[in-house]
Design a protein around this motif. Structure first.
Motif, PDB file in Angstrom:
ATOM      1  N   SER A  41       0.794  -1.220   0.000  1.00 43.11           N
ATOM      2  CA  SER A  41       0.000   0.000   0.000  1.00 43.11           C
ATOM      3  C   SER A  41       0.825   1.268   0.000  1.00 43.11           C
ATOM      4  O   SER A  41       0.317   2.340  -0.293  1.00 43.11           O
ATOM      5  CB  SER A  41      -0.934   0.013   1.217  1.00 43.11           C
ATOM      6  OG  SER A  41      -0.172  -0.038   2.403  1.00 43.11           O
ATOM      7  N   THR A  76      -0.107   9.314  -2.279  1.00 45.63           N
ATOM      8  CA  THR A  76      -1.443   9.871  -2.315  1.00 45.63           C
ATOM      9  C   THR A  76      -1.413  11.236  -1.665  1.00 45.63           C
ATOM     10  O   THR A  76      -0.524  11.567  -0.891  1.00 45.63           O
ATOM     11  CB  THR A  76      -2.445   9.000  -1.538  1.00 45.63           C
ATOM     12  OG1 THR A  76      -2.040   8.930  -0.172  1.00 45.63           O
ATOM     13  CG2 THR A  76      -2.504   7.596  -2.116  1.00 45.63           C
ATOM     14  N   LEU A  78      -5.510  10.220  -5.688  1.00 47.45           N
ATOM     15  CA  LEU A  78      -4.364   9.514  -6.232  1.00 47.45           C
ATOM     16  C   LEU A  78      -3.685  10.415  -7.252  1.00 47.45           C
ATOM     17  O   LEU A  78      -4.356  11.068  -8.058  1.00 47.45           O
ATOM     18  CB  LEU A  78      -4.808   8.213  -6.904  1.00 47.45           C
ATOM     19  CG  LEU A  78      -5.227   7.065  -5.987  1.00 47.45           C
ATOM     20  CD1 LEU A  78      -5.904   5.965  -6.790  1.00 47.45           C
ATOM     21  CD2 LEU A  78      -4.009   6.500  -5.276  1.00 47.45           C
ATOM     22  N   LYS A 105      -4.646   2.302 -10.807  1.00 49.09           N
ATOM     23  CA  LYS A 105      -4.286   2.455  -9.399  1.00 49.09           C
ATOM     24  C   LYS A 105      -5.578   2.514  -8.593  1.00 49.09           C
ATOM     25  O   LYS A 105      -6.375   3.430  -8.766  1.00 49.09           O
ATOM     26  CB  LYS A 105      -3.488   3.745  -9.174  1.00 49.09           C
ATOM     27  CG  LYS A 105      -2.284   3.903 -10.092  1.00 49.09           C
ATOM     28  CD  LYS A 105      -1.650   5.269  -9.914  1.00 49.09           C
ATOM     29  CE  LYS A 105      -0.562   5.526 -10.933  1.00 49.09           C
ATOM     30  NZ  LYS A 105       0.042   6.866 -10.789  1.00 49.09           N
ATOM     31  N   HIS A 145      -7.304   2.707  -4.892  1.00 48.71           N
ATOM     32  CA  HIS A 145      -7.123   3.007  -3.474  1.00 48.71           C
ATOM     33  C   HIS A 145      -8.312   2.405  -2.741  1.00 48.71           C
ATOM     34  O   HIS A 145      -9.426   2.908  -2.822  1.00 48.71           O
ATOM     35  CB  HIS A 145      -7.071   4.521  -3.261  1.00 48.71           C
ATOM     36  CG  HIS A 145      -6.404   4.907  -1.983  1.00 48.71           C
ATOM     37  ND1 HIS A 145      -5.780   6.114  -1.800  1.00 48.71           N
ATOM     38  CD2 HIS A 145      -6.265   4.237  -0.815  1.00 48.71           C
ATOM     39  CE1 HIS A 145      -5.286   6.169  -0.568  1.00 48.71           C
ATOM     40  NE2 HIS A 145      -5.573   5.046   0.041  1.00 48.71           N
ATOM     41  N   TYR A 153     -10.197   1.717   0.540  1.00 49.75           N
ATOM     42  CA  TYR A 153     -10.251   2.229   1.902  1.00 49.75           C
ATOM     43  C   TYR A 153     -10.519   1.105   2.899  1.00 49.75           C
ATOM     44  O   TYR A 153     -11.196   0.120   2.582  1.00 49.75           O
ATOM     45  CB  TYR A 153     -11.339   3.290   2.041  1.00 49.75           C
ATOM     46  CG  TYR A 153     -11.258   4.411   1.032  1.00 49.75           C
ATOM     47  CD1 TYR A 153     -10.031   4.851   0.545  1.00 49.75           C
ATOM     48  CD2 TYR A 153     -12.415   5.029   0.554  1.00 49.75           C
ATOM     49  CE1 TYR A 153      -9.961   5.874  -0.370  1.00 49.75           C
ATOM     50  CE2 TYR A 153     -12.348   6.060  -0.363  1.00 49.75           C
ATOM     51  CZ  TYR A 153     -11.123   6.477  -0.832  1.00 49.75           C
ATOM     52  OH  TYR A 153     -11.052   7.484  -1.751  1.00 49.75           O
ATOM     53  N   SER A 211      -5.483   2.245   4.573  1.00 49.28           N
ATOM     54  CA  SER A 211      -6.009   1.880   3.267  1.00 49.28           C
ATOM     55  C   SER A 211      -4.937   1.182   2.442  1.00 49.28           C
ATOM     56  O   SER A 211      -3.760   1.166   2.799  1.00 49.28           O
ATOM     57  CB  SER A 211      -6.513   3.126   2.532  1.00 49.28           C
ATOM     58  OG  SER A 211      -7.562   3.734   3.254  1.00 49.28           O
ATOM     59  N   ILE A 258      -3.225   0.282  -1.540  1.00 48.56           N
ATOM     60  CA  ILE A 258      -3.058   0.637  -2.941  1.00 48.56           C
ATOM     61  C   ILE A 258      -2.845  -0.638  -3.751  1.00 48.56           C
ATOM     62  O   ILE A 258      -1.961  -1.426  -3.445  1.00 48.56           O
ATOM     63  CB  ILE A 258      -1.863   1.580  -3.156  1.00 48.56           C
ATOM     64  CG1 ILE A 258      -2.066   2.898  -2.415  1.00 48.56           C
ATOM     65  CG2 ILE A 258      -1.641   1.826  -4.645  1.00 48.56           C
ATOM     66  CD1 ILE A 258      -3.109   3.792  -2.996  1.00 48.56           C
TER      67      ILE A 258
END
Length: 220
Positions: A21, A26, A46, A138, A140, A142, A167, A169
């Motif tokens: 991650s 970010t 992002l 990409k 993200h 949560y 979170s 990635i």
């Protein structure tokens, strides 16, 4: 698979080894929203790729991937675009947008953003000689929905509230040659090549949505 569910399929990937991650930067928006006396971040952004090389993680197809990677580096290093057109997207719960990047009248790159209560998806499409060449996704993911504050946590006997630092990635890099998906890399799959059947499904998914974006742009 229905296009309305296309984004949700991204969230079903499993992890291989430790979390990756922290591999993509970010930024958290300066805008915050106060709800029921609880202040939370409203959006998490992002970053688009800029002035970056795509470094191979193994020696698989190195020679054939070289021009694709060179084109990716060249395009993501452009600072002065002739024009950038923006179109709103409405395929996820929190909306999104698509940006079309032109250099001297030719479309070179498309960047889409989709926002949801539990994720954000940034996808970059790079063209080479008018054809799709490279796609960088990409996601993200949560740890909890954006609205899930400490009050919601307690009401649900949970142990976590929304926390951007918890979170995840997830990244996919897809390499196309003459309209076919040649290779794909996921930052959680340990670098092993995917099966041909899987690549065909991914090729269909990516090209179908890419063609949809091109079609929406032409209707404008």
């Amino acid at each position: 698979m229905k296009q309305t569910f296309y984004i949700l399929t991204f969230l079903l990937l499993t992890s291989c080894g430790q979390s990756k991650s922290n591999q993509t930067s970010t930024t958290v928006s300066d805008t915050i929203v106060a709800t029921n006396n609880v202040v939370r971040t409203d959006t998490v952004g992002l970053k688009e790729t800029f002035n970056e090389e795509d470094l191979p993680v193994n020696e698989f197809l190195t020679i054939r991937l070289k021009p694709i990677r060179a084109n990716f580096k060249r395009i993501n290093s452009i600072t002065n675009w002739t024009s950038i057109d923006t179109k709103e997207l409405s395929e996820s719960t929190e909306g999104g947008e698509a940006k079309f990047y032109y250099q001297k009248g030719q479309l070179k790159k498309i960047v889409t953003r989709h926002y949801g209560e539990t994720f954000q998806l940034l996808t970059e499409y790079y063209l080479l000689n008018g054809q799709l060449s490279f796609v960088f996704e990409k996601r993200h993911k949560y740890n909890r929905p954006l609205y899930y504050d400490t009050t919601a946590m307690k009401e649900n006997n949970d142990t976590e509230a929304f926390n951007i630092d918890k979170s995840e990635i997830i990244e996919d890099r897809s390499y196309f040659e003459n309209g076919k998906l040649l290779h794909q890399i996921n930052n959680q799959d340990c670098g092993s090549p995917f099966a041909d059947e899987y690549l065909l499904e991914e090729q269909k998914r990516i090209i179908t949505y890419f063609d949809k974006l091109i079609g929406q742009k032409k209707k404008k």
